[in-house]
Write a protein that holds these residues in place. Sequence first.
Motif, PDB file in Angstrom:
ATOM      1  N   VAL A 131      31.278  27.329  44.021  1.00 57.95           N
ATOM      2  CA  VAL A 131      32.211  26.615  44.899  1.00 57.95           C
ATOM      3  C   VAL A 131      32.695  27.530  46.021  1.00 57.95           C
ATOM      4  N   GLN A 132      33.160  28.708  45.659  1.00 56.51           N
ATOM      5  CA  GLN A 132      33.691  29.641  46.662  1.00 56.51           C
ATOM      6  C   GLN A 132      32.591  30.078  47.634  1.00 56.51           C
ATOM      7  N   ALA A 133      31.380  30.263  47.139  1.00 57.12           N
ATOM      8  CA  ALA A 133      30.274  30.670  48.008  1.00 57.12           C
ATOM      9  C   ALA A 133      29.983  29.588  49.045  1.00 57.12           C
ATOM     10  N   ARG A 134      30.064  28.329  48.626  1.00 66.65           N
ATOM     11  CA  ARG A 134      29.856  27.246  49.598  1.00 66.65           C
ATOM     12  C   ARG A 134      30.954  27.266  50.654  1.00 66.65           C
TER      13      ARG A 134
ATOM     14  N   LEU B  46      32.713  29.730  51.684  1.00 66.70           N
ATOM     15  CA  LEU B  46      32.604  30.926  52.535  1.00 66.70           C
ATOM     16  C   LEU B  46      31.223  31.083  53.167  1.00 66.70           C
ATOM     17  N   ARG B  47      30.351  30.125  52.904  1.00 64.09           N
ATOM     18  CA  ARG B  47      28.980  30.159  53.421  1.00 64.09           C
ATOM     19  C   ARG B  47      28.246  31.439  53.034  1.00 64.09           C
ATOM     20  N   ALA B  48      28.442  31.833  51.788  1.00 58.36           N
ATOM     21  CA  ALA B  48      27.775  33.018  51.258  1.00 58.36           C
ATOM     22  C   ALA B  48      26.386  32.638  50.739  1.00 58.36           C
ATOM     23  N   SER B  49      25.506  33.590  50.750  1.00 61.08           N
ATOM     24  CA  SER B  49      24.135  33.354  50.277  1.00 61.08           C
ATOM     25  C   SER B  49      24.106  33.306  48.747  1.00 61.08           C
ATOM     26  N   ASP B  50      22.983  32.851  48.212  1.00 64.69           N
ATOM     27  CA  ASP B  50      22.810  32.827  46.759  1.00 64.69           C
ATOM     28  C   ASP B  50      22.878  34.231  46.171  1.00 64.69           C
ATOM     29  N   ASP B  51      22.312  35.197  46.889  1.00 64.22           N
ATOM     30  CA  ASP B  51      22.367  36.586  46.413  1.00 64.22           C
ATOM     31  C   ASP B  51      23.806  37.098  46.397  1.00 64.22           C
ATOM     32  N   GLU B  52      24.564  36.787  47.442  1.00 71.54           N
ATOM     33  CA  GLU B  52      25.974  37.207  47.491  1.00 71.54           C
ATOM     34  C   GLU B  52      26.767  36.540  46.372  1.00 71.54           C
ATOM     35  N   ARG B  53      26.502  35.262  46.139  1.00 71.79           N
ATOM     36  CA  ARG B  53      27.183  34.528  45.066  1.00 71.79           C
ATOM     37  C   ARG B  53      26.904  35.164  43.712  1.00 71.79           C
ATOM     38  N   ALA B  54      25.641  35.441  43.442  1.00 69.94           N
ATOM     39  CA  ALA B  54      25.269  36.029  42.158  1.00 69.94           C
ATOM     40  C   ALA B  54      25.883  37.421  41.984  1.00 69.94           C
ATOM     41  N   ALA B  55      25.845  38.218  43.040  1.00 64.96           N
ATOM     42  CA  ALA B  55      26.413  39.570  42.967  1.00 64.96           C
ATOM     43  C   ALA B  55      27.922  39.516  42.748  1.00 64.96           C
ATOM     44  N   ALA B  56      28.603  38.633  43.454  1.00 63.80           N
ATOM     45  CA  ALA B  56      30.059  38.508  43.303  1.00 63.80           C
ATOM     46  C   ALA B  56      30.418  38.049  41.898  1.00 63.80           C
ATOM     47  N   ALA B  57      29.683  37.090  41.377  1.00 63.07           N
ATOM     48  CA  ALA B  57      29.955  36.598  40.024  1.00 63.07           C
ATOM     49  C   ALA B  57      29.782  37.718  38.997  1.00 63.07           C
TER      50      ALA B  57
ATOM     51  N   GLN C 113      31.955  30.003  33.549  1.00 56.83           N
ATOM     52  CA  GLN C 113      33.065  29.562  34.404  1.00 56.83           C
ATOM     53  C   GLN C 113      33.080  30.362  35.705  1.00 56.83           C
ATOM     54  N   VAL C 114      32.844  31.647  35.602  1.00 57.64           N
ATOM     55  CA  VAL C 114      32.808  32.502  36.785  1.00 57.64           C
ATOM     56  C   VAL C 114      31.693  32.033  37.714  1.00 57.64           C
TER      57      VAL C 114
ATOM     58  N   GLY D 139      33.070  41.353  49.824  1.00 52.23           N
ATOM     59  CA  GLY D 139      34.407  41.609  49.348  1.00 52.23           C
ATOM     60  C   GLY D 139      35.283  40.371  49.376  1.00 52.23           C
ATOM     61  N   ILE D 140      35.124  39.530  50.400  1.00 53.87           N
ATOM     62  CA  ILE D 140      35.956  38.329  50.514  1.00 53.87           C
ATOM     63  C   ILE D 140      35.670  37.373  49.361  1.00 53.87           C
ATOM     64  N   LEU D 141      34.398  37.192  49.027  1.00 58.29           N
ATOM     65  CA  LEU D 141      34.037  36.293  47.937  1.00 58.29           C
ATOM     66  C   LEU D 141      34.550  36.821  46.605  1.00 58.29           C
ATOM     67  N   VAL D 142      34.421  38.111  46.374  1.00 61.59           N
ATOM     68  CA  VAL D 142      34.913  38.714  45.127  1.00 61.59           C
ATOM     69  C   VAL D 142      36.422  38.526  45.012  1.00 61.59           C
ATOM     70  N   HIS D 143      37.158  38.790  46.098  1.00 58.91           N
ATOM     71  CA  HIS D 143      38.606  38.611  46.067  1.00 58.91           C
ATOM     72  C   HIS D 143      38.978  37.148  45.846  1.00 58.91           C
ATOM     73  N   ALA D 144      38.247  36.228  46.458  1.00 59.72           N
ATOM     74  CA  ALA D 144      38.526  34.803  46.255  1.00 59.72           C
ATOM     75  C   ALA D 144      38.326  34.419  44.790  1.00 59.72           C
ATOM     76  N   LEU D 145      37.283  34.932  44.194  1.00 63.45           N
ATOM     77  CA  LEU D 145      37.042  34.639  42.778  1.00 63.45           C
ATOM     78  C   LEU D 145      38.130  35.238  41.895  1.00 63.45           C
ATOM     79  N   LEU D 146      38.471  36.493  42.146  1.00 62.43           N
ATOM     80  CA  LEU D 146      39.501  37.141  41.327  1.00 62.43           C
ATOM     81  C   LEU D 146      40.869  36.484  41.490  1.00 62.43           C
TER      82      LEU D 146
END
Length: 140
Positions: free
Chosen positions: A26-29, A31-42, A19-20, A1-8
């Motif tokens: 950038v935001q995943a780095r 927030l130290r999010a995983s590649d899976d979290e990054r892809a899902a958030a995007a 672009q997303v 949720g934090i990564l999604v909110h940061a992106l939005l």
Amino acid sequence: GILVHALLAHVPLDAAPEQVMRLAAVQARLLRASDDERAAAAAMVDRALKHALLDRARAAQASGRSCRREVSLGVVVDGVVVDGQADLLFDDGGRWLVVDFKTDVEITGSEAIYQRQVALYMDAAARVTGAAVEGALLRV
């Protein structure tokens, strides 16, 4: 949720999927999010940007009306200061719209709380703008 909110909060409302993805990297780095979290958030943000509410926000922005994200709002309720941050607040032409993004898998159990939260944001926005205000919960 934090990564999604940061992106939005940061992605242009008219962002292309590429672009997303770049901003998600950038935001995943940060927030130290995983590649899976990054892809899902995007993917979630890309879907959200296609929602009709965001079409209305883009139209407000394109016409020069106010369109703001991460807006601090506060109101006094029964002598208590209640403050929060609306995810999106824009002039929809004749009225304002407060949008709160929710990333919960299931919001049914918390829906009354979230509706109260948006109602407080609406009250605060109405006091500030002097205009009619609508509210919406957008499950991302």
